[in-house]
Design a protein around this motif. Structure first.
Motif, PDB file in Angstrom:
ATOM      1  N   ASN A 165       0.846  -1.182   0.000  1.00 16.82           N
ATOM      2  CA  ASN A 165       0.000   0.000   0.000  1.00 16.82           C
ATOM      3  C   ASN A 165       0.887   1.239   0.000  1.00 16.82           C
ATOM      4  N   ASP A 166       0.269   2.383  -0.117  1.00 11.42           N
ATOM      5  CA  ASP A 166       1.028   3.641  -0.204  1.00 11.42           C
ATOM      6  C   ASP A 166       1.859   3.890   1.050  1.00 11.42           C
ATOM      7  N   GLU A 167       1.326   3.529   2.205  1.00 10.47           N
ATOM      8  CA  GLU A 167       2.068   3.745   3.462  1.00 10.47           C
ATOM      9  C   GLU A 167       3.379   2.960   3.462  1.00 10.47           C
ATOM     10  N   THR A 168       3.319   1.716   3.020  1.00 11.66           N
ATOM     11  CA  THR A 168       4.524   0.892   2.949  1.00 11.66           C
ATOM     12  C   THR A 168       5.527   1.495   1.974  1.00 11.66           C
ATOM     13  N   MET A 169       5.055   1.913   0.819  1.00 14.23           N
ATOM     14  CA  MET A 169       5.945   2.512  -0.178  1.00 14.23           C
ATOM     15  C   MET A 169       6.591   3.786   0.362  1.00 14.23           C
ATOM     16  N   ASN A 170       5.845   4.588   1.089  1.00 17.95           N
ATOM     17  CA  ASN A 170       6.409   5.811   1.676  1.00 17.95           C
ATOM     18  C   ASN A 170       7.510   5.500   2.675  1.00 17.95           C
ATOM     19  N   ARG A 174       1.230 -13.958  -0.822  1.00 15.54           N
ATOM     20  CA  ARG A 174       0.839 -12.975  -1.826  1.00 15.54           C
ATOM     21  C   ARG A 174       1.974 -12.701  -2.807  1.00 15.54           C
ATOM     22  N   SER A 223       3.757  -6.491  -5.453  1.00 15.50           N
ATOM     23  CA  SER A 223       3.619  -5.615  -6.624  1.00 15.50           C
ATOM     24  C   SER A 223       4.993  -5.279  -7.205  1.00 15.50           C
ATOM     25  N   GLU A 235       5.965  -2.418  -7.952  1.00 15.14           N
ATOM     26  CA  GLU A 235       6.436  -1.212  -7.272  1.00 15.14           C
ATOM     27  C   GLU A 235       7.229  -1.551  -6.015  1.00 15.14           C
ATOM     28  N   ILE A 236       6.726  -2.472  -5.194  1.00 15.31           N
ATOM     29  CA  ILE A 236       7.449  -2.812  -3.953  1.00 15.31           C
ATOM     30  C   ILE A 236       8.713  -3.601  -4.284  1.00 15.31           C
TER      31      ILE A 236
END
Length: 155
Positions: free
Chosen positions: A1-6, A23, A26, A28-29
């Motif tokens: 999620n965005d929080e993890t990416m931040n 899982r 993504s 991105e991660i």
């Protein structure tokens, strides 16, 4: 999620560790850490990609162990950093073999991280072969229990 990416971006994380997640991460991660995401796969790559690889190896009378690799956008692919085989001949049950695989993942991570510190990522093998396995069927698990023992049958 965005929080993890931040969090990953803000802290400029070099390496994330992945163990036991069911899982698919993504792109991105996977691409955000400077080095990547190190995964400890319970199976010997590239021969055993996918699900229940320990069980498939036992069913096939093959080697069992762990493989640490840098994750890519394909399942159980990417540079192989470290492999460790497990001698399970003296073990008394399928469950004991499985526990040993999971416990050995900690020392595999340690060895892989040491290798990553001392070597360039491009120096590691990126296999292109191997087989993807789907979850093993109950009928094949019964054969594994017959060969290696089942702690639940003993109680």
């Amino acid at each position: 999620n965005d929080e993890t990416m931040n969090i990953v971006n803000k802290r400029s994380i070099d390496l994330l560790l992945n163990l036991g997640t069911p899982r698919i991460l993504s792109k991105e991660i996977i691409d955000t850490p400077n080095i990547g995401v190190l995964n400890c796969h319970p199976g010997i790559l590239p021969d055993y990609r996918g699900c229940t690889c320990v069980e498939w190896a036992l069913y096939n009378n093959d080697l069992v162990g762990n493989t640490c690799h840098i994750m890519s956008n394909k399942i159980d692919e990417g540079p192989i950093i470290y492999k460790k085989l497990i001698d399970f001949k003296e073990m008394n049950s399928y469950q004991e073999i499985r526990r040993r695989v999971y416990l050995d993942s900690i020392t595999c991570f340690e060895a892989a991280i040491t290798l990553l510190k001392d070597n360039n990522l491009e120096s590691f093998e990126v296999p292109i072969d191997g087989k993807y396995y789907k979850p093993i069927e109950d009928s094949k698990m019964k054969i594994i229990y017959e060969r290696y023992g089942n702690e639940f049958d003993e109680k």
